[in-house]
Design an enzyme around this catalytic site. Structure first.
Site, PDB file in Angstrom:
ATOM      1  N   ASP A  80     -28.186  -0.571   9.196  1.00 48.02           N
ATOM      2  CA  ASP A  80     -28.144   0.301   8.618  1.00 48.02           C
ATOM      3  C   ASP A  80     -26.378   0.643   9.638  1.00 48.02           C
ATOM      4  O   ASP A  80     -26.641   0.609  11.111  1.00 48.02           O
ATOM      5  CB  ASP A  80     -28.181   1.692   8.289  1.00 48.02           C
ATOM      6  N   HIS A 163      -3.474  -9.883   5.279  1.00 45.13           N
ATOM      7  CA  HIS A 163      -3.559 -11.066   4.919  1.00 45.13           C
ATOM      8  C   HIS A 163      -2.075 -11.587   4.984  1.00 45.13           C
ATOM      9  O   HIS A 163      -1.976 -12.841   4.347  1.00 45.13           O
ATOM     10  CB  HIS A 163      -4.888 -11.427   3.680  1.00 45.13           C
ATOM     11  N   LYS A 167      -0.214 -16.351   5.463  1.00 48.41           N
ATOM     12  CA  LYS A 167       0.196 -16.883   4.884  1.00 48.41           C
ATOM     13  C   LYS A 167       1.572 -17.353   5.403  1.00 48.41           C
ATOM     14  O   LYS A 167       2.164 -17.405   5.183  1.00 48.41           O
ATOM     15  CB  LYS A 167       0.740 -16.326   2.848  1.00 48.41           C
ATOM     16  N   GLU A 201       1.446  -9.724 -11.025  1.00 49.42           N
ATOM     17  CA  GLU A 201      -0.091 -10.606 -11.737  1.00 49.42           C
ATOM     18  C   GLU A 201      -0.126 -10.533 -12.902  1.00 49.42           C
ATOM     19  O   GLU A 201       0.345  -9.370 -12.937  1.00 49.42           O
ATOM     20  CB  GLU A 201      -0.765 -10.106 -10.536  1.00 49.42           C
ATOM     21  N   ASP A 220      -1.524  -0.576  -2.740  1.00 44.40           N
ATOM     22  CA  ASP A 220      -2.088  -1.376  -2.584  1.00 44.40           C
ATOM     23  C   ASP A 220      -1.336  -2.765  -1.999  1.00 44.40           C
ATOM     24  O   ASP A 220      -2.391  -3.337  -1.355  1.00 44.40           O
ATOM     25  CB  ASP A 220      -2.673  -1.925  -3.674  1.00 44.40           C
ATOM     26  N   HIS A 225       1.878  -5.365   2.737  1.00 47.34           N
ATOM     27  CA  HIS A 225       2.448  -6.573   1.899  1.00 47.34           C
ATOM     28  C   HIS A 225       3.967  -7.043   2.543  1.00 47.34           C
ATOM     29  O   HIS A 225       4.901  -7.567   2.573  1.00 47.34           O
ATOM     30  CB  HIS A 225       1.623  -7.754   0.823  1.00 47.34           C
TER      31      HIS A 225
HETATM   32  C1  BG6 Z   1      -4.460  -7.537  -2.156  1.00 48.17           C
HETATM   33  C2  BG6 Z   1      -4.329  -6.257  -2.996  1.00 48.17           C
HETATM   34  O1  BG6 Z   1      -4.077  -6.485  -0.431  1.00 48.17           O
HETATM   35  O2  BG6 Z   1      -4.172  -8.304  -2.294  1.00 48.17           O
HETATM   36  C3  BG6 Z   1      -5.010  -7.034  -4.584  1.00 48.17           C
HETATM   37  O3  BG6 Z   1      -5.367  -5.538  -2.427  1.00 48.17           O
HETATM   38  C4  BG6 Z   1      -4.227  -8.481  -4.268  1.00 48.17           C
HETATM   39  O4  BG6 Z   1      -5.129  -6.283  -5.100  1.00 48.17           O
HETATM   40  C5  BG6 Z   1      -4.058  -9.504  -3.350  1.00 48.17           C
HETATM   41  O5  BG6 Z   1      -4.065  -8.889  -6.016  1.00 48.17           O
HETATM   42  C6  BG6 Z   1      -2.978 -10.482  -3.607  1.00 48.17           C
HETATM   43  O6  BG6 Z   1      -2.938 -11.343  -2.512  1.00 48.17           O
HETATM   44  P1  BG6 Z   1      -3.392 -12.566  -2.837  1.00 48.17           P
HETATM   45  O7  BG6 Z   1      -3.286 -13.449  -1.529  1.00 48.17           O
HETATM   46  O8  BG6 Z   1      -3.759 -13.146  -3.806  1.00 48.17           O
HETATM   47  O9  BG6 Z   1      -1.865 -12.944  -3.573  1.00 48.17           O
END
Ligand code: BG6
Length: 455
Positions: A80, A163, A167, A201, A220, A225
């Site tokens: 934990d 992330h 890319k 999306e 989000d 991003h």
């Molecule tokens: C994430 C979000 O950070 O990025 C998601 O929480 C989103 O909702 C995703 O779908 C998109 O990332 P990728 O790399 O799949 O385009």
């Protein structure tokens, strides 16, 4: 920028590790770029063999030398995160392994608990902490979280993952802008009428109802991003490729972005969202947003930067379209229609490349019509590396450029702060549509159709 001697992976049995991190480690191992102990930490009933099998499944059931090497590097500390004994075992396991990279693939509510647990065993010394998004829920909670983490790790030893920064097509934007001289003379308010950023999306929130409902589209993907993309597109050329120089320029431009005016925003929620597991009854969380942002500096003053993103849209695409002003005199219009503007399109997902929509003469006619002049990066240059492989590689090697520095995070929360939680119900839209109708009027002249593919 110390290189780690071991990777400590909190949440090793979780979703992110299974879907992204373990496959990325396998990929790096297969390429000969990663060969370090990976100490997985999780509250789990698995033993080490069970974890190895779990990792194998995460990597598509592979049975090759690269996987065996990764499996041989795996260790497990089960326990934990609130229990000091877990961290005492982790200290034994990491003894003598040198500088540590602690990667927190766990919910944000646990960031501080883990940081404290590490500090309790001195595991915050000679170590860096890498945390996943979301970083805070708004400006003040982000500051609070940061202050708490800074008690145990200073800014040089903290990495906040976005992330998108891993890319390759995102990095292509910077290379395209600053390795060529073509764009720079026109990349400003004198030539660009608007910039449109679309992250669409075609899937809904599915089994992420509880997470998504607490966040919504702005938190989000826009705060992190999409504002990172805006920063890369709008920033001035950094004086060098040096990480600090890049981060400083991004900060300078974000600093110039005005806080979003709620009048410049259209929020939407797809029909059926309220029936999703984990979504609160009557929730006013948005699953779609379109907004105009303005950058108050000499380069961009008055140019609308239009951002839209949503779930359950007609397609899954990430594209940026810059619209140039039309020629001052229409010479080759088709009837009463004015010349269409030149467009510069950067495609980032699912494929990557650049398209210039230019006007050429229609054969046999006196008018011009737009034709795309494109390059598909994958066709010309070959496949790109997965974002998480680059994020993990940098997390371990220490390079900060593909992470969100806190002053940038602060600016991006400041920008979206006025449009978080407005309390009103978002406008409904049908699944598979482009969002609520009023969103169509966010850019001057409407959204350009995205190109969807190079073929
Ligand atoms: C994430 C979000 O950070 O990025 C998601 O929480 C989103 O909702 C995703 O779908 C998109 O990332 P990728 O790399 O799949 O385009």
């Amino acid at each position: 920028m110390a290189r780690a001697g071991a990777l400590v992976l909190f949440g090793v049995t979780g979703d992110l590790a299974r879907k992204m991190l373990l496959p990325a480690l396998y990929h790096l191992t297969a390429e000969g770029r990663f060969d370090l102990p990976v100490i997985g930490v999780a509250k789990t009933d698995l033993d080490l063999d069970g974890l190895r099998e779990h990792a194998r499944q995460a990597c598509g059931g592979v049975r090759d030398a690269a996987f065996e090497k990764l499996a041989g590097n795996l260790r497990l500390v089960a326990g934990d995160y609130g229990d000091p004994a877990t961290f005492a075992r982790l200290r034994e396991e990491t003894e003598g392994k040198g500088f540590l990279c602690h990667y927190l693939a766990v919910p944000p509510a646990l960031f501080e608990v883990v940081a404290e647990g590490l500090a309790g065993q001195g595991l915050n010394r000679d170590a860096r902490l890498v945390v996943e998004k979301p970083f805070g829920h708004d400006l003040s909670s982000a500051r609070e979280l940061n202050d708490r983490l800074l008690r145990h790790f200073d800014e040089d030893h903290l990495r906040r993952v976005d992330h998108f920064l891993g890319k390759e097509p995102v990095e292509d934007l910077m290379v395209f802008r600053f390795a060529n001289t073509l764009l720079e003379p026109i990349w400003n308010r004198s030539h660009i009428r608007s910039v449109q950023i679309t992250m669409a999306e075609d899937f809904d929130v599915s089994d992420r109802g509880a997470f998504y409902d607490a966040n919504g589209t702005v938190r989000d993907v826009v705060q992190n991003h999409l504002l990172q993309l805006l920063a890369i597109l709008a920033m001035d050329p950094p004086p060098s490729i040096d990480a600090r120089a890049q981060l400083d320029e991004k900060w300078r431009v974000l600093r110039a972005v005005k806080a979003i005016d709620p009048a410049d925003v259209v929020r939407g929620q797809y029909t059926g969202y309220l029936d999703t597991d984990g979504v609160r009854p009557g929730s006013t969380t948005e699953t779609y947003v379109a907004m105009r942002a303005y950058i108050d500096n000499w380069r961009w003053a008055g140019v609308p930067w239009c951002i839209r993103s949503g779930k359950a849209l007609p397609t899954t695409d990430l594209e940026i379209v810059a619209e140039l002003f039309r020629p001052p005199v229409t010479m080759f219009g088709n009837g009463d229609a004015p010349d269409t503007p030149n467009l510069i399109r950067f495609r980032l997902q699912p494929d990557a490349g650049v398209t210039f929509d230019l006007l050429v003469k229609e054969p046999g006619k006196q008018h011009a019509r737009p034709v795309p002049v494109s390059v598909d990066f994958t066709k010309v240059l070959g496949p790109m590396e997965a974002a998480y492989a680059r994020i993990l590689f940098d997390a371990v090697s220490g390079d900060p450029r593909r992470f969100a520095r806190f002053d940038l995070v602060e600016e991006s929360w400041r920008i979206v702060q006025p449009v978080l939680d407005p309390g009103q119900a978002p406008l409904p839209y049908a699944k598979g549509s482009w969002g609520p109708e009023p969103a169509a009027h966010i850019p001057p002249g409407g959204w350009h159709e995205i190109s969807t593919t190079f073929d």
